[in-house]
Write a protein that holds these residues in place. Structure first.
Motif, PDB file in Angstrom:
ATOM      1  N   ASN A  42       0.790  -1.238   0.000  1.00 14.04           N
ATOM      2  CA  ASN A  42       0.000   0.000   0.000  1.00 14.04           C
ATOM      3  C   ASN A  42       0.817   1.279   0.000  1.00 14.04           C
ATOM      4  O   ASN A  42       0.313   2.318  -0.444  1.00 14.04           O
ATOM      5  N   LEU A  43       2.037   1.273   0.506  1.00 14.82           N
ATOM      6  CA  LEU A  43       2.819   2.507   0.516  1.00 14.82           C
ATOM      7  C   LEU A  43       3.024   3.088  -0.884  1.00 14.82           C
ATOM      8  O   LEU A  43       3.003   4.315  -1.046  1.00 14.82           O
ATOM      9  N   PRO A  44       3.207   2.272  -1.916  1.00 15.58           N
ATOM     10  CA  PRO A  44       3.392   2.861  -3.249  1.00 15.58           C
ATOM     11  C   PRO A  44       2.095   3.406  -3.855  1.00 15.58           C
ATOM     12  O   PRO A  44       2.147   4.043  -4.915  1.00 15.58           O
ATOM     13  N   ARG A  45       0.939   3.193  -3.246  1.00 16.32           N
ATOM     14  CA  ARG A  45      -0.357   3.573  -3.817  1.00 16.32           C
ATOM     15  C   ARG A  45      -0.793   4.947  -3.292  1.00 16.32           C
ATOM     16  O   ARG A  45      -1.101   5.094  -2.112  1.00 16.32           O
ATOM     17  N   PRO A  46      -0.864   5.972  -4.145  1.00 16.08           N
ATOM     18  CA  PRO A  46      -1.271   7.310  -3.682  1.00 16.08           C
ATOM     19  C   PRO A  46      -2.672   7.324  -3.090  1.00 16.08           C
ATOM     20  O   PRO A  46      -2.992   8.191  -2.272  1.00 16.08           O
ATOM     21  N   GLU A  47      -3.521   6.381  -3.498  1.00 16.40           N
ATOM     22  CA  GLU A  47      -4.895   6.368  -2.999  1.00 16.40           C
ATOM     23  C   GLU A  47      -5.011   5.792  -1.583  1.00 16.40           C
ATOM     24  O   GLU A  47      -6.065   5.888  -0.949  1.00 16.40           O
ATOM     25  N   SER A  48      -3.959   5.184  -1.079  1.00 15.89           N
ATOM     26  CA  SER A  48      -3.980   4.603   0.266  1.00 15.89           C
ATOM     27  C   SER A  48      -3.557   5.628   1.313  1.00 15.89           C
ATOM     28  O   SER A  48      -2.905   6.628   1.007  1.00 15.89           O
ATOM     29  N   THR A  49      -3.925   5.331   2.571  1.00 18.62           N
ATOM     30  CA  THR A  49      -3.541   6.169   3.711  1.00 18.62           C
ATOM     31  C   THR A  49      -3.038   5.274   4.828  1.00 18.62           C
ATOM     32  O   THR A  49      -3.656   4.241   5.120  1.00 18.62           O
ATOM     33  N   VAL A  50      -1.923   5.661   5.426  1.00 20.35           N
ATOM     34  CA  VAL A  50      -1.389   4.957   6.594  1.00 20.35           C
ATOM     35  C   VAL A  50      -1.594   5.849   7.805  1.00 20.35           C
ATOM     36  O   VAL A  50      -1.164   7.012   7.812  1.00 20.35           O
ATOM     37  N   LEU A  51      -2.272   5.317   8.816  1.00 22.24           N
ATOM     38  CA  LEU A  51      -2.520   6.052  10.051  1.00 22.24           C
ATOM     39  C   LEU A  51      -1.588   5.514  11.139  1.00 22.24           C
ATOM     40  O   LEU A  51      -1.703   4.339  11.523  1.00 22.24           O
ATOM     41  N   ILE A  52      -0.680   6.338  11.625  1.00 24.87           N
ATOM     42  CA  ILE A  52       0.219   5.964  12.718  1.00 24.87           C
ATOM     43  C   ILE A  52      -0.438   6.426  14.016  1.00 24.87           C
ATOM     44  O   ILE A  52      -0.653   7.623  14.215  1.00 24.87           O
ATOM     45  N   THR A  53      -0.749   5.482  14.893  1.00 22.21           N
ATOM     46  CA  THR A  53      -1.564   5.812  16.070  1.00 22.21           C
ATOM     47  C   THR A  53      -0.843   5.626  17.398  1.00 22.21           C
ATOM     48  O   THR A  53      -1.467   5.741  18.453  1.00 22.21           O
ATOM     49  N   GLY A  54       0.448   5.345  17.368  1.00 24.60           N
ATOM     50  CA  GLY A  54       1.152   5.116  18.624  1.00 24.60           C
ATOM     51  C   GLY A  54       2.592   5.561  18.547  1.00 24.60           C
ATOM     52  O   GLY A  54       3.096   5.961  17.487  1.00 24.60           O
ATOM     53  N   PHE A  55       3.279   5.478  19.668  1.00 25.86           N
ATOM     54  CA  PHE A  55       4.679   5.907  19.749  1.00 25.86           C
ATOM     55  C   PHE A  55       5.548   5.042  18.843  1.00 25.86           C
ATOM     56  O   PHE A  55       5.399   3.814  18.786  1.00 25.86           O
ATOM     57  N   GLN A  56       6.457   5.694  18.131  1.00 30.04           N
ATOM     58  CA  GLN A  56       7.389   5.007  17.235  1.00 30.04           C
ATOM     59  C   GLN A  56       8.812   5.259  17.730  1.00 30.04           C
ATOM     60  O   GLN A  56       9.305   6.375  17.669  1.00 30.04           O
ATOM     61  N   ALA A  57       9.450   4.216  18.238  1.00 33.80           N
ATOM     62  CA  ALA A  57      10.791   4.355  18.795  1.00 33.80           C
ATOM     63  C   ALA A  57      11.803   4.691  17.703  1.00 33.80           C
ATOM     64  O   ALA A  57      11.637   4.334  16.532  1.00 33.80           O
ATOM     65  N   ALA A  58      12.856   5.374  18.109  1.00 37.77           N
ATOM     66  CA  ALA A  58      13.931   5.717  17.173  1.00 37.77           C
ATOM     67  C   ALA A  58      14.482   4.444  16.538  1.00 37.77           C
ATOM     68  O   ALA A  58      14.696   3.436  17.202  1.00 37.77           O
ATOM     69  N   GLY A  59      14.700   4.505  15.220  1.00 39.96           N
ATOM     70  CA  GLY A  59      15.268   3.377  14.503  1.00 39.96           C
ATOM     71  C   GLY A  59      14.247   2.445  13.898  1.00 39.96           C
ATOM     72  O   GLY A  59      14.613   1.556  13.119  1.00 39.96           O
ATOM     73  N   THR A  60      12.969   2.588  14.219  1.00 38.39           N
ATOM     74  CA  THR A  60      11.951   1.686  13.682  1.00 38.39           C
ATOM     75  C   THR A  60      11.452   2.171  12.329  1.00 38.39           C
ATOM     76  O   THR A  60      11.579   3.348  11.974  1.00 38.39           O
ATOM     77  N   LEU A  61      10.847   1.254  11.572  1.00 38.67           N
ATOM     78  CA  LEU A  61      10.259   1.623  10.294  1.00 38.67           C
ATOM     79  C   LEU A  61       9.151   2.653  10.498  1.00 38.67           C
ATOM     80  O   LEU A  61       9.021   3.615   9.725  1.00 38.67           O
ATOM     81  N   GLY A  62       8.341   2.478  11.543  1.00 40.60           N
ATOM     82  CA  GLY A  62       7.286   3.447  11.824  1.00 40.60           C
ATOM     83  C   GLY A  62       7.830   4.843  12.051  1.00 40.60           C
ATOM     84  O   GLY A  62       7.249   5.834  11.593  1.00 40.60           O
ATOM     85  N   ARG A  63       8.955   4.942  12.751  1.00 41.03           N
ATOM     86  CA  ARG A  63       9.566   6.247  13.005  1.00 41.03           C
ATOM     87  C   ARG A  63      10.025   6.884  11.689  1.00 41.03           C
ATOM     88  O   ARG A  63       9.881   8.097  11.481  1.00 41.03           O
ATOM     89  N   ARG A  64      10.574   6.095  10.771  1.00 46.34           N
ATOM     90  CA  ARG A  64      11.013   6.638   9.489  1.00 46.34           C
ATOM     91  C   ARG A  64       9.825   7.176   8.694  1.00 46.34           C
ATOM     92  O   ARG A  64       9.931   8.217   8.032  1.00 46.34           O
ATOM     93  N   LEU A  65       8.700   6.483   8.757  1.00 51.42           N
ATOM     94  CA  LEU A  65       7.501   6.964   8.073  1.00 51.42           C
ATOM     95  C   LEU A  65       7.005   8.264   8.690  1.00 51.42           C
ATOM     96  O   LEU A  65       6.650   9.213   7.979  1.00 51.42           O
ATOM     97  N   VAL A  66       6.986   8.315  10.027  1.00 51.46           N
ATOM     98  CA  VAL A  66       6.557   9.537  10.720  1.00 51.46           C
ATOM     99  C   VAL A  66       7.472  10.703  10.371  1.00 51.46           C
ATOM    100  O   VAL A  66       7.016  11.842  10.208  1.00 51.46           O
ATOM    101  N   ASP A  67       8.761  10.428  10.228  1.00 46.77           N
ATOM    102  CA  ASP A  67       9.735  11.484   9.931  1.00 46.77           C
ATOM    103  C   ASP A  67       9.751  11.897   8.456  1.00 46.77           C
ATOM    104  O   ASP A  67      10.562  12.733   8.057  1.00 46.77           O
ATOM    105  N   GLY A  68       8.874  11.274   7.648  1.00 39.40           N
ATOM    106  CA  GLY A  68       8.707  11.721   6.271  1.00 39.40           C
ATOM    107  C   GLY A  68       9.558  11.031   5.233  1.00 39.40           C
ATOM    108  O   GLY A  68       9.781  11.589   4.145  1.00 39.40           O
TER     109      GLY A  68
END
Length: 474
Positions: free
Chosen positions: A365-391
């Motif tokens: 889904n990340l390559p699809r402009p029509e999709s949305t990823v909702l990050i709903t919790g803390f993302q520790a430094a170094g995690t994939l979630g943190r990289r997404l949050v950081d843009g």
């Protein structure tokens, strides 16, 4: 019986970071652990987990566990593997959750190791330099035999001269604040470990209980430098994301979520918005066997819910068509979700995007402009979630570079952790300043900010940010 000597308390993790919680308490004739968590996030996490528990675990008398999250419990099987055979005390709900989480942790490690081995052979390295699992499913099963269930607010006497009470922390199901009283030759000493504290007024669970006094307080600081958005603002942001994704882009919504706590809270919030008519009827896919099991355990402990959750559950049972929640049964059904082009809400673990089925949904889904990823919790430094949050505009998944074309929204108001204001309010219920305070379980800026805020608001001059392996004498 009074124990001789001073009490020494040492943090072996979650000091200057938010994972790897592990505190060793020692004095003459007594040694025990509070939590035994796994380090998560960052390229050095595996090495830190291998080097953890660098003391003779065979001489521990017992282990106390605040809650089931892997950053507080994930090295328990390794503890047993290294020779620990004593009891592990936790609330009944926590012991049930650990039956799911620890086996899942071991399973993921085994599968990751198998994948690395196949990749190594394909690249011609022949298995050199691989990272074996920290422990296996079999070793996790052996560890589970050491668990001992304890009720909230019921005194536990795990050793002579030691009394423990588990108090409701309101963080996840079964989470506890620990009050530990040790009778010493100089009189009783009380140690309080906050564990992870929940945010008051949030759905599903009751608010954290207050504590009156302590000789040593160890308090978490995950959000020690932040204040969460009001739940009303969070709900409005969720509604906008749903309207944009389903109404305008005509895509799917992907929600990485911890299987325990966060998944159930998201289901509650979405159900409440549908009940209010602010969202249309929804079809939600929960693609996590662990989340399925955790939800069943949550239903078992309805007496730990708050009143609002009981009321919403009664409405949903009377209106099953309003929010249709489907738990995927197997890998084939999980893969079939990729055929759904629009209108689906897919909730999957892990919450920081570093393991589990969520990685497959993100890869698709990340390559699809029509999709949305909702990050709903803390993302520790170094995690994939943190990289997404950081843009990040690209991420690596399964050895491939994946472009990030989907919208990524951070929904901050759903955190299961208390924010700075809630932490300060909780501290304010102590009848007097603890003898010493150590701020733990926070990245450096967050921990320092909470330390400063406590000192400024209450005038406590005995507050310090914990440092790893730097003992506190009580």
């Amino acid at each position: 019986m009074s124990l001789q000597g001073k009490i020494q308390v040492s943090m072996h993790g979650a000091a200057g970071e938010v994972t790897g919680s592990c505190t060793l308490v020692e004095m003459e004739g007594l040694r025990f652990l509070v939590d035994c968590g796994m380090f998560q996030g960052g390229g050095d996490a595996y090495g830190k987990n291998q080097r953890a528990l660098a003391f003779d675990v065979r001489h521990l008398d017992f282990v106390l566990l605040t809650h089931a999250h892997i950053d507080h419990s994930g090295l328990l099987p390794r503890l047993a593997m290294l020779g620990y055979r004593g009891p592990i005390y936790a609330t009944a709900a926590t012991t049930d959750l650990l039956q799911v989480l620890l086996l899942d942790s071991a399973h993921i490690q085994e599968k990751e190791s198998e994948w690395q081995l196949r990749r190594s052979h394909r690249s011609g390295r022949g298995g050199r330099g691989l990272q074996p699992p920290l422990y296996t499913v079999t070793q996790a099963q052996e560890c589970l035999k050491l668990l001992r269930a304890v009720d909230y607010d019921t005194p536990l006497h795990p050793a002579s001269g030691v009394s423990v009470r588990f108090r409701d922390a309101g963080h996840i199901l079964g989470s506890a604040i620990l009050e530990v009283q040790i009778d010493t030759a100089d009189g009783p000493r009380k140690l309080v470990f906050s564990g992870d504290l929940g945010q008051p007024g949030r759905p599903v669970l009751r608010d954290p209980e207050f504590i009156a006094e302590a000789d040593l307080l160890c308090i978490e600081s995950t959000y020690g430098n932040r204040v969460h958005r009001p739940l009303e603002d969070t709900e409005a942001e969720l509604i906008r994301a749903f309207e944009h994704t389903f109404g305008e882009k005509r895509g799917n919504i992907i929600i990485p979520a911890f299987a325990v706590g966060r998944t159930q809270e998201i289901l509650y919030v979405l159900g409440g918005l549908v009940r209010q008519g602010r969202l249309p009827h929804l079809k939600i896919y929960v693609d996590s066997p662990m989340a399925d099991a955790a939800t069943r355990i949550t239903l078992k402990y309805r007496h730990l819910w708050d009143d609002e959750t009981r009321d919403l559950m009664a409405w949903q049972e009377a209106n099953p068509q309003a929010v249709r929640v489907h738990f995927t049964a197997d890998v084939e059904e999980s893969m079939a979700l990729n055929d759904i082009r629009e209108g689906a809400v897919i909730i999957s673990a892990s919450g920081m995007c570093d393991a589990g089925r969520i990685k497959h949904h993100l890869a698709y889904n990340l390559p699809r402009p029509e999709s949305t990823v909702l990050i709903t919790g803390f993302q520790a430094a170094g995690t994939l979630g943190r990289r997404l949050v950081d843009g990040a505009r690209t991420v690596r998944l399964f050895g491939q570079i994946v472009p990030v074309r989907a919208d990524v929204h951070t929904i901050g108001g759903l955190s299961a952790h208390a924010d700075q204001q809630a932490l300060l309010d909780w501290v304010g219920h102590f009848s007097r300043a603890p003898g010493q305070v150590r701020v733990v379980h926070g990245e450096p800026e967050a921990a320092q900010a909470l330390r400063d805020a406590i000192e400024q608001r209450y005038g406590w001059a005995n507050v310090a940010v914990a440092r790893c392996n730097d003992p506190v004498i009580v």
